[in-house]
Structure formats: C-alpha cells, structure tokens
Design a protein around this motif. Structure first.
Motif, PDB file in Angstrom:
ATOM      1  N   UNK A 298      -8.756  -5.009  -8.115  1.00 51.30           N
ATOM      2  CA  UNK A 298      -8.411  -4.883  -9.542  1.00 51.30           C
ATOM      3  C   UNK A 298      -6.899  -4.753  -9.728  1.00 51.30           C
ATOM      4  N   UNK A 299      -6.183  -4.401  -8.662  1.00 52.38           N
ATOM      5  CA  UNK A 299      -4.715  -4.327  -8.764  1.00 52.38           C
ATOM      6  C   UNK A 299      -4.107  -5.462  -7.939  1.00 52.38           C
ATOM      7  N   UNK A 300      -2.986  -5.973  -8.396  1.00 51.56           N
ATOM      8  CA  UNK A 300      -2.273  -7.020  -7.656  1.00 51.56           C
ATOM      9  C   UNK A 300      -1.600  -6.389  -6.427  1.00 51.56           C
ATOM     10  N   UNK A 301      -1.426  -7.153  -5.345  1.00 55.43           N
ATOM     11  CA  UNK A 301      -0.819  -6.584  -4.139  1.00 55.43           C
ATOM     12  C   UNK A 301       0.510  -5.865  -4.406  1.00 55.43           C
ATOM     13  N   UNK A 302       1.353  -6.445  -5.269  1.00 51.78           N
ATOM     14  CA  UNK A 302       2.669  -5.817  -5.509  1.00 51.78           C
ATOM     15  C   UNK A 302       2.519  -4.404  -6.086  1.00 51.78           C
ATOM     16  N   UNK A 303       1.442  -4.187  -6.871  1.00 58.28           N
ATOM     17  CA  UNK A 303       1.212  -2.843  -7.428  1.00 58.28           C
ATOM     18  C   UNK A 303       0.837  -1.853  -6.329  1.00 58.28           C
ATOM     19  N   UNK A 304       0.377  -2.386  -5.187  1.00 61.17           N
ATOM     20  CA  UNK A 304      -0.012  -1.523  -4.061  1.00 61.17           C
ATOM     21  C   UNK A 304       1.123  -1.372  -3.050  1.00 61.17           C
ATOM     22  N   UNK A 305       2.258  -2.001  -3.351  1.00 59.73           N
ATOM     23  CA  UNK A 305       3.387  -1.939  -2.410  1.00 59.73           C
ATOM     24  C   UNK A 305       3.299  -3.009  -1.344  1.00 59.73           C
ATOM     25  N   UNK A 306       2.405  -3.975  -1.542  1.00 59.56           N
ATOM     26  CA  UNK A 306       2.244  -5.071  -0.572  1.00 59.56           C
ATOM     27  C   UNK A 306       2.988  -6.292  -1.109  1.00 59.56           C
TER      28      UNK A 306
END
Ligand SMILES: Cc1cc2nc3c(=O)[nH]c(=O)nc-3n(C[C@H](O)[C@H](O)[C@H](O)COP(=O)(O)OP(=O)(O)OC[C@H]3O[C@@H](n4cnc5c(N)ncnc54)[C@H](O)[C@@H]3O)c2cc1C
Length: 472
Positions: A298-306
């Motif tokens: 549900x979150x984009x990778x960039x939002x996870x720090x990836x």
C-alpha cells in the motif's frame, strides 16, 4: 487437403516474443508475406503480462537494458529504433534512479552514467582501479556482437585486469543474473555485451511497463500488414530433402513457407522436426531457472526508505551462479522496485511493487505434487523475502502490515507458458550465433541464437531476419 496460395508464406516466425515480433516487423517492412504463430494467448513470451483480481503484473520486465539518452548514436537501442522505424516515444522509456551491487560490508552503486560507477570502484577498490579502467577500455573497443567471435572464458579475461576476487564477483553478479545461460562463467563476448548494456548504457522502464513495448511492436507489425495467429502453435515441422516442407499447426491445419524463423529454442525447435537425422546438440538444454516473487504494497518503496531501482545481492563469500540443489537459492538474487524510475508524480505503478528473483531448480519444482508445490511456494516466498531484506534499509513497520497482494512464479510456470525446456529463461548454454540449423530453410533467433534480454531478443530478431531472409 488441397493447398492454396493463401496457405503459403515467404516466412513463418514461430513465437510472438520480443525476437519474433522484431523479426516480423523487419520482414513485413520489406513486403515479405510473413506470419507469426504464437501458442499462448498473449504476445511477449518471457516478457509478457497477466492480471489477477484486476491488478496487472509484468512477467519479465525489471529493466530494459542499453538505455541511452536522446542524441547518443550507434548503440543497440538506437539500432533497434532505426531498424524497426520506431520513435523513441514509442517505447516511452524513463531512466533509472540508481542500482546497487550489494554484498555483506560492501556496496557499489551504478547509474546510467559510467563515471559514477567508475568513481564507486575507485573508492571501494583503490588498488584495482587501474585494472578496472583498462578492462573498461578493452570492452569499449571490443566487437562483442560479431557473429564469429571465439568462445572465451570471461573469468579468464577479467582475471587479466582485476586481481581482487571480491570485485570480480561484484562485476559478474549483475551481468550473470541479467544475461548468462552458463553456470559459473560467461562467454567473454556475452560479458562484454552485458557490461556495455548495464554499465556503459543503463536501465529504463516505460511507466506502463512491458505492455508499452509490446504494444509498440504489435502496432508496428499490424500497420505493415504482418499476419499473426494467437493460440495457435506449431506442432510439427515436416522435413523433406533437408528443408522444412510443411508446418503442421495445433489445429491440424498445414501451411508452407520458403523460410522458417524459430524463436522457441534450439532443442525445442529440433523436437518439432519430423526427420530422424542424428540429434546434434540434443543435450544443449539450459540448467538455469529462476523463481520470481511479487509483493504489492500500500506504500510506495520510497515511502519505506527503499530508493534503489535494482539491487543485485550476494550473501556468500564467493558468488555462486549455478542451479541450486534446493528448490531455491536465496543467498543471492535480484531485488527490483519498478516504482523507482524517473516518472512524473502521476505516472508509474499505482501501488508499491517489490519483486525478487533467485536461482531455482527446475527438476525439484517439477517433482512436487500439487499440495507440496503450493506449500513450497509459500515457504520459499518467505525465505527469499527474508534473505533480500538483509540488503535493504530496515523497515519501521512490518512488511506484512502493508502487503495488499502477492504472487510467485516458479520454473514450472515458465515452461508452462513459454515452452522453454527446464524453465531456462536464458536458454541453452551453447549459442548458435549465426542462427543456422541442420535444415537449409530453418533458422533460430532469440534466446538460443544468443542475444539475451529484451534488447538482445529484438536485436536477434532483426539481425537474423536481415541475414537469412533479407540477404543483408
Ligand atoms: C522473470 C523474468 C525476468 C526478466 N527480466 C528481464 C529484464 O529485466 N530485462 C530484460 O532485458 N530481460 C529480462 N528477462 C529476459 C527476457 O524476457 C527474454 O530474454 C526475452 O524476452 C526473450 O525473448 P525471445 O523472443 O527470445 O523468446 P520468448 O520470449 O521465449 O518467445 C518465444 C515465444 O514462442 C512461443 N512458443 C513456444 N513454442 C511454440 C510453438 N511450438 N508454436 C508457437 N509458439 C511457440 C512462446 O509462447 C513464446 O511466446 C526476464 C525474463 C524473465 C522470465
């Protein structure tokens, strides 16, 4: 059955993957009557797409290699566009951010600018940088696409320039995962092709994924009057006097062609032939297959720090590129974040995508009963994810909590949908660079001719159509 002129073609192409579509365009462009036959219901082959519960998934596109910005001349991407008379916008390619080669304690990042990678190597391996620069210069001057290149060990050639085994493995890791049909070593011309494709040129992806590339090819083929039949495979190539005399199709119909271009693999093609001459190359079947897992979040990778685009990881002391004894080898693999290309705000995949690829053992997957197969998928999905997570910035929330869908395919899936023996994505270890077979009007293009990946397959279709059907 009486045969009519409408059953006769100048060229029949077996397979509507990237190589078959590119060959078809080239032939239709020169007014050949050409028919592409595809057994599956969708075009694209190893590089296709599917939907589950309304979500669209790409099969094979992590990255299109060989990206160069507008204005650069003389590279494979430019050649493909020119030969197929396509515009750059038709593929709508967007460059990567950066990718990473990761082993415990050492990372090398690379972008679509070679100078960035060179600086990374200089920083991490100062005593190797002179050798690395000489290797790069040797590769720059090397005619890697010549059809008569001798088969030489890439490990041997690289060893003349690079003496640190850690750097050697870090160079082989991405190049093997993205284009080696052989275990342990590569043919040097193939190493040079992949080195240029990844490090001198680079990665890109259309916002819509592989569908954009397939649509560009199929639209072009149709506009040129090329014929295509889907869900209709070739069952047998009937041989007389050293030539394919007739093609028997899955629906029982028979057609004829002056020439046949097969994209399905060397041994796979040989098995279609009705003649019983000695089976040269019958054991030339690849042993390398892969699993791929897809996690939709549900979150984009960039939002996870990836923020990486692609990560090539290896946890072992030495990188081991070979068919594993176990169902999967989770100790090395490829992580792909299709969201992390240079899209505008509203473009790109609408949800977060986290894809993983790792080496797998076809025979072991094939031997499983259905319930064991499902259990093994679930077990290895988790093992591969946990292995890959070691190479990514730590998450502050559990991945399970933001996972909205998952899927996984195995070597068995690859064979079921593409017919490639042993689920071997990169095909046979020995390539037939001139595309010739034991029959005078039957030629190979695509995977077993030897140019691999999306760009390679298109180039292969173009060059084999030019060489064998257009006399270029
Ligand atoms: C998981 C995965 C990830 C990948 N990632 C990348 C990537 O990121 N970048 C990249 O460049 N490449 C990638 N690849 C590799 C790339 O997809 C292939 O190298 C390329 O698509 C091969 O194209 P081809 O035309 O040679 O063969 P194929 O795509 O295999 O085409 C052959 C076609 O022939 C059809 N066929 C088989 N038998 C018959 C028959 N008897 N009659 C009629 N039709 C038949 C098959 O259905 C198939 O459509 C990936 C592949 C996979 C599977």
């Amino acid at each position: 059955m009486a045969r009519t002129a409408s059953d006769h073609y100048d060229v029949v192409v077996i397979g509507a993957g990237m190589s078959g579509l590119a060959a078809g365009i080239r032939l239709a462009m020169y007014d050949r009557r050409v028919l592409i036959l595809e057994r599956h219901n969708a075009p694209g082959g190893l590089n296709s797409f599917y939907s589950i519960s309304g979500r669209k998934y790409d099969v094979g596109l992590h990255a299109m290699t060989n990206y160069v910005p507008p204005g650069v001349k003389g590279t494979p991407l430019v050649k493909i566009l020119r030969q197929l008379r396509l515009k750059r916008d038709d593929f709508d390619l967007r460059p990567q951010g950066y990718s990473r080669i990761a082993i415990p304690g050492c990372d090398l990042t690379f972008t679509n600018e070679f100078a960035h990678f060179e600086a990374q190597v200089a920083d991490a391996f100062p005593e190797q940088i002179d050798g690395f620069r000489r290797l790069a210069s040797h590769i720059r001057d090397y005619e890697e696409a010549a059809l008569d290149n001798p088969d030489i060990s890439a490990r041997h050639v690289v060893g003349e320039f690079i003496t640190d085994p850690v750097l050697e493995d870090m160079l082989f890791l991405p190049l093997m995962y993205y284009g080696s049909a052989r275990e342990g070593d590569m043919d040097f011309p193939q190493f040079a092709i992949m080195f240029k494709a990844l490090f001198f040129e680079g990665f890109a992806r259309p916002p819509e994924g592989v569908r954009q590339i397939i649509r560009a090819l199929t639209d072009r083929y149709r506009a040129l009057g090329g014929e295509r039949k889907m869900k209709l495979g070739v069952k047998e190539l009937r041989v007389r006097d050293g030539l394919v005399n007739e093609l028997l199709l899955d629906d029982g119909s028979l057609i004829t062609a002056d020439k046949v271009l097969s994209t399905i693999g060397e041994v796979e093609t040989r098995r279609l032939c009705s003649d019983t001459t000695p089976d040269v190359g019958a054991d030339n079947v690849g042993s390398l297959s892969f699993v791929e897992t897809i996690t939709v979040t549900s979150k984009k990778p960039a939002e996870l720090g990836w923020n990486d685009t692609i990560v090539f990881f290896n946890a072992r002391e030495r990188f081991h590129y070979a068919r594993p004894d176990a169902l999967v080898d989770p100790e090395s693999g490829v992580i792909c974040f299709p969201n992390n290309y240079d899209y505008s705000e509203e473009e790109g995949p609408p949800e977060g995508l986290f894809r993983l690829t790792a080496l797998a053992n076809y025979d072991r997957w094939l031997a499983l009963e259905e319930s064991d197969y499902r259990a093994a998928k679930s077990e290895w999905f988790g093992a591969l994810r946990d292995s890959a997570l070691r190479f990514l910035p730590r998450l502050v929330e559990p991945l399970d909590g933001i996972t909205v869908a998952t899927d996984m395919f195995t070597p068995k899936t690859i064979t079921r949908y593409t017919g490639h023996l042993s689920g071997a994505i990169y095909g046979a270890p020995v390539k037939r660079k001139r595309g010739e077979t034991h029959l005078g009007n039957l030629y190979l293009c695509g995977t077993d001719q030897g140019f691999l990946g999306i760009t390679g397959a298109m180039l292969s279709g173009i060059s084999m159509a030019n060489l064998h059907c257009l006399g270029e």
